[in-house]
Design a protein around this motif. Structure first.
Motif, PDB file in Angstrom:
ATOM      1  N   VAL A  59       2.372  36.172   8.908  1.00 23.43           N
ATOM      2  CA  VAL A  59       3.499  37.107   8.972  1.00 23.43           C
ATOM      3  C   VAL A  59       3.337  38.016  10.190  1.00 23.43           C
ATOM      4  O   VAL A  59       2.338  38.731  10.307  1.00 23.43           O
ATOM      5  CB  VAL A  59       3.574  37.986   7.696  1.00 23.43           C
ATOM      6  CG1 VAL A  59       4.820  38.862   7.728  1.00 23.43           C
ATOM      7  CG2 VAL A  59       3.539  37.123   6.437  1.00 23.43           C
ATOM      8  N   GLY A  60       4.305  37.974  11.092  1.00 22.05           N
ATOM      9  CA  GLY A  60       4.310  38.928  12.203  1.00 22.05           C
ATOM     10  C   GLY A  60       4.728  40.292  11.680  1.00 22.05           C
ATOM     11  O   GLY A  60       5.676  40.395  10.903  1.00 22.05           O
ATOM     12  N   LEU A  61       4.010  41.342  12.072  1.00 22.78           N
ATOM     13  CA  LEU A  61       4.301  42.683  11.563  1.00 22.78           C
ATOM     14  C   LEU A  61       4.290  43.697  12.696  1.00 22.78           C
ATOM     15  O   LEU A  61       3.427  43.667  13.583  1.00 22.78           O
ATOM     16  CB  LEU A  61       3.290  43.079  10.487  1.00 22.78           C
ATOM     17  CG  LEU A  61       3.497  44.429   9.798  1.00 22.78           C
ATOM     18  CD1 LEU A  61       3.011  44.372   8.344  1.00 22.78           C
ATOM     19  CD2 LEU A  61       2.752  45.570  10.522  1.00 22.78           C
ATOM     20  N   ASP A  62       5.259  44.615  12.635  1.00 26.49           N
ATOM     21  CA  ASP A  62       5.307  45.708  13.600  1.00 26.49           C
ATOM     22  C   ASP A  62       6.044  46.872  12.952  1.00 26.49           C
ATOM     23  O   ASP A  62       6.749  46.692  11.952  1.00 26.49           O
ATOM     24  CB  ASP A  62       6.026  45.268  14.887  1.00 26.49           C
ATOM     25  CG  ASP A  62       5.834  46.246  16.033  1.00 26.49           C
ATOM     26  OD1 ASP A  62       4.808  46.959  16.040  1.00 26.49           O
ATOM     27  OD2 ASP A  62       6.700  46.308  16.925  1.00 26.49           O
ATOM     28  N   ASP A 104       3.818  44.365  -3.117  1.00 18.70           N
ATOM     29  CA  ASP A 104       3.063  43.175  -3.533  1.00 18.70           C
ATOM     30  C   ASP A 104       2.919  42.184  -2.372  1.00 18.70           C
ATOM     31  O   ASP A 104       1.860  41.561  -2.209  1.00 18.70           O
ATOM     32  CB  ASP A 104       3.767  42.484  -4.703  1.00 18.70           C
ATOM     33  CG  ASP A 104       3.735  43.305  -5.981  1.00 18.70           C
ATOM     34  OD1 ASP A 104       2.929  44.258  -6.054  1.00 18.70           O
ATOM     35  OD2 ASP A 104       4.530  43.016  -6.897  1.00 18.70           O
ATOM     36  N   PHE A 105       3.980  42.021  -1.607  1.00 17.86           N
ATOM     37  CA  PHE A 105       3.971  41.103  -0.460  1.00 17.86           C
ATOM     38  C   PHE A 105       2.911  41.527   0.556  1.00 17.86           C
ATOM     39  O   PHE A 105       2.090  40.715   0.997  1.00 17.86           O
ATOM     40  CB  PHE A 105       5.359  41.083   0.180  1.00 17.86           C
ATOM     41  CG  PHE A 105       5.521  40.127   1.334  1.00 17.86           C
ATOM     42  CD1 PHE A 105       5.749  38.774   1.096  1.00 17.86           C
ATOM     43  CD2 PHE A 105       5.484  40.574   2.640  1.00 17.86           C
ATOM     44  CE1 PHE A 105       5.913  37.889   2.154  1.00 17.86           C
ATOM     45  CE2 PHE A 105       5.656  39.703   3.708  1.00 17.86           C
ATOM     46  CZ  PHE A 105       5.872  38.349   3.456  1.00 17.86           C
ATOM     47  N   LEU A 106       2.910  42.810   0.896  1.00 21.28           N
ATOM     48  CA  LEU A 106       1.964  43.318   1.895  1.00 21.28           C
ATOM     49  C   LEU A 106       0.525  43.298   1.384  1.00 21.28           C
ATOM     50  O   LEU A 106      -0.422  43.213   2.172  1.00 21.28           O
ATOM     51  CB  LEU A 106       2.345  44.738   2.309  1.00 21.28           C
ATOM     52  CG  LEU A 106       3.690  44.900   3.033  1.00 21.28           C
ATOM     53  CD1 LEU A 106       3.987  46.386   3.269  1.00 21.28           C
ATOM     54  CD2 LEU A 106       3.701  44.149   4.364  1.00 21.28           C
ATOM     55  N   ALA A 107       0.369  43.364   0.068  1.00 28.94           N
ATOM     56  CA  ALA A 107      -0.973  43.409  -0.525  1.00 28.94           C
ATOM     57  C   ALA A 107      -1.514  42.029  -0.873  1.00 28.94           C
ATOM     58  O   ALA A 107      -2.627  41.910  -1.405  1.00 28.94           O
ATOM     59  CB  ALA A 107      -0.959  44.283  -1.777  1.00 28.94           C
ATOM     60  N   TYR A 111      -1.959  36.170   2.542  1.00 31.87           N
ATOM     61  CA  TYR A 111      -1.090  36.271   3.708  1.00 31.87           C
ATOM     62  C   TYR A 111      -1.828  36.970   4.842  1.00 31.87           C
ATOM     63  O   TYR A 111      -2.506  37.978   4.624  1.00 31.87           O
ATOM     64  CB  TYR A 111       0.180  37.053   3.386  1.00 31.87           C
ATOM     65  CG  TYR A 111       1.045  36.471   2.288  1.00 31.87           C
ATOM     66  CD1 TYR A 111       0.797  35.206   1.762  1.00 31.87           C
ATOM     67  CD2 TYR A 111       2.109  37.191   1.768  1.00 31.87           C
ATOM     68  CE1 TYR A 111       1.587  34.673   0.754  1.00 31.87           C
ATOM     69  CE2 TYR A 111       2.915  36.670   0.762  1.00 31.87           C
ATOM     70  CZ  TYR A 111       2.644  35.417   0.257  1.00 31.87           C
ATOM     71  OH  TYR A 111       3.432  34.896  -0.735  1.00 31.87           O
ATOM     72  N   SER A 112      -1.670  36.447   6.054  1.00 30.73           N
ATOM     73  CA  SER A 112      -2.267  37.073   7.235  1.00 30.73           C
ATOM     74  C   SER A 112      -1.182  37.811   8.008  1.00 30.73           C
ATOM     75  O   SER A 112      -0.251  37.193   8.531  1.00 30.73           O
ATOM     76  CB  SER A 112      -2.907  36.012   8.144  1.00 30.73           C
ATOM     77  OG  SER A 112      -3.976  35.370   7.501  1.00 30.73           O
ATOM     78  N   PHE A 113      -1.282  39.128   8.065  1.00 27.44           N
ATOM     79  CA  PHE A 113      -0.317  39.956   8.792  1.00 27.44           C
ATOM     80  C   PHE A 113      -0.854  40.200  10.192  1.00 27.44           C
ATOM     81  O   PHE A 113      -1.923  40.796  10.354  1.00 27.44           O
ATOM     82  CB  PHE A 113      -0.080  41.263   8.044  1.00 27.44           C
ATOM     83  CG  PHE A 113       0.587  41.042   6.712  1.00 27.44           C
ATOM     84  CD1 PHE A 113       1.969  41.002   6.601  1.00 27.44           C
ATOM     85  CD2 PHE A 113      -0.178  40.835   5.566  1.00 27.44           C
ATOM     86  CE1 PHE A 113       2.580  40.770   5.373  1.00 27.44           C
ATOM     87  CE2 PHE A 113       0.427  40.613   4.331  1.00 27.44           C
ATOM     88  CZ  PHE A 113       1.813  40.572   4.245  1.00 27.44           C
ATOM     89  N   ALA A 136      -4.833  42.392   7.341  1.00 33.32           N
ATOM     90  CA  ALA A 136      -4.282  42.601   8.682  1.00 33.32           C
ATOM     91  C   ALA A 136      -5.204  41.975   9.725  1.00 33.32           C
ATOM     92  O   ALA A 136      -6.427  42.115   9.657  1.00 33.32           O
ATOM     93  CB  ALA A 136      -4.126  44.093   8.956  1.00 33.32           C
ATOM     94  N   VAL A 137      -4.615  41.280  10.683  1.00 30.85           N
ATOM     95  CA  VAL A 137      -5.380  40.586  11.719  1.00 30.85           C
ATOM     96  C   VAL A 137      -4.862  41.021  13.084  1.00 30.85           C
ATOM     97  O   VAL A 137      -3.677  40.846  13.395  1.00 30.85           O
ATOM     98  CB  VAL A 137      -5.244  39.057  11.577  1.00 30.85           C
ATOM     99  CG1 VAL A 137      -6.084  38.353  12.632  1.00 30.85           C
ATOM    100  CG2 VAL A 137      -5.641  38.606  10.172  1.00 30.85           C
ATOM    101  N   ASP A 138      -5.751  41.586  13.888  1.00 24.43           N
ATOM    102  CA  ASP A 138      -5.346  42.037  15.219  1.00 24.43           C
ATOM    103  C   ASP A 138      -5.310  40.857  16.187  1.00 24.43           C
ATOM    104  O   ASP A 138      -6.293  40.119  16.324  1.00 24.43           O
ATOM    105  CB  ASP A 138      -6.303  43.110  15.740  1.00 24.43           C
ATOM    106  CG  ASP A 138      -5.776  43.779  16.995  1.00 24.43           C
ATOM    107  OD1 ASP A 138      -5.912  43.175  18.083  1.00 24.43           O
ATOM    108  OD2 ASP A 138      -5.199  44.869  16.885  1.00 24.43           O
TER     109      ASP A 138
END
Length: 211
Positions: A59-62, A104-107, A111-113, A136-138
């Motif tokens: 999942v791309g996150l910003d 729940d989705f974010l937790a 899933y790799s954000f 979370a993955v940088d």
């Protein structure tokens, strides 16, 4: 430079709108909303579409917020998440509530954000809205390992997009520093937010899966 276009569906609604953002010939269906139930529907749709890969979803996150020129930091205004060719821009600052489905989705640990400088973003999300991102993955860290180059950790999204994906993107300062707390975002802001989340997803997919 990439040709990025946006089509505004101009829906007759005061809680959401739809856009088609085309990035390198890839059409990204984008939902902009303040409505918690629409966020839940978006998440449900995405999980159905990608049901065979939910154990390893990328999942791309910003996030965006109105810049502050003092010690005080304005709260996160928008959360952007992108999976495949679907992007959600949730205007947290104008929402009545945050749906449990999003928490729940974010937790979800499966899933790799992925994002650039994502650590600071998720810290601010937690502080401002009580949202926890579990995995979370940088992208800078990923790229540094993949290319065996510690300097990649300090690269921004523009550089990583070019190096990893061969994509040239623009990040206009006037939009970066704009009023992200406005009730109605401009097409330029929607395009900017979508591009950041989609490109983050594309970089993450390449670095994690090789695809």
């Amino acid at each position: 430079m990439a040709v990025v276009t946006i089509h505004d569906h101009e829906l007759d609604s005061d809680i959401h709108n739809l856009y088609d953002v085309v990035i390198y010939s890839k059409q990204v269906k984008t939902l902009l909303t303040t409505c918690p139930s629409m966020v839940s529907s978006w998440i449900s749709d995405v999980e159905k579409i990608h049901r065979r890969r939910l154990s390893r979803l990328i999942v791309g996150l910003d996030v965006e917020w109105r810049p502050s020129f003092s010690r005080y930091q304005n709260p996160v205004a928008t959360l952007q998440i992108c999976v495949g060719h679907r992007c959600l821009i949730f205007q947290l600052i104008h929402a009545d509530s945050i749906p449990a489905s999003l928490s729940d989705f974010l937790a979800n640990a499966n899933y790799s954000f992925v994002g650039v400088g994502i650590g600071a973003d998720i810290e601010k999300l937690a502080e401002d809205h009580g949202l926890t991102v579990r995995n979370a993955v940088d992208l800078g860290d990923l790229a540094a390992r993949e290319y065996d180059d510690p300097g990649m950790k300090n690269r921004g999204l523009k550089d990583l997009a070019r190096i990893v994906r061969g994509m040239e993107i623009e990040k206009p300062k006037r939009i970066t520093m704009g009023r992200w707390d406005n009730r109605w975002l401009t097409c330029e802001q929607v395009q900017y937010a979508c591009v950041d989340a989609f490109v983050s997803f594309e970089i993450g997919k390449k670095l994690i899966t090789g695809a």
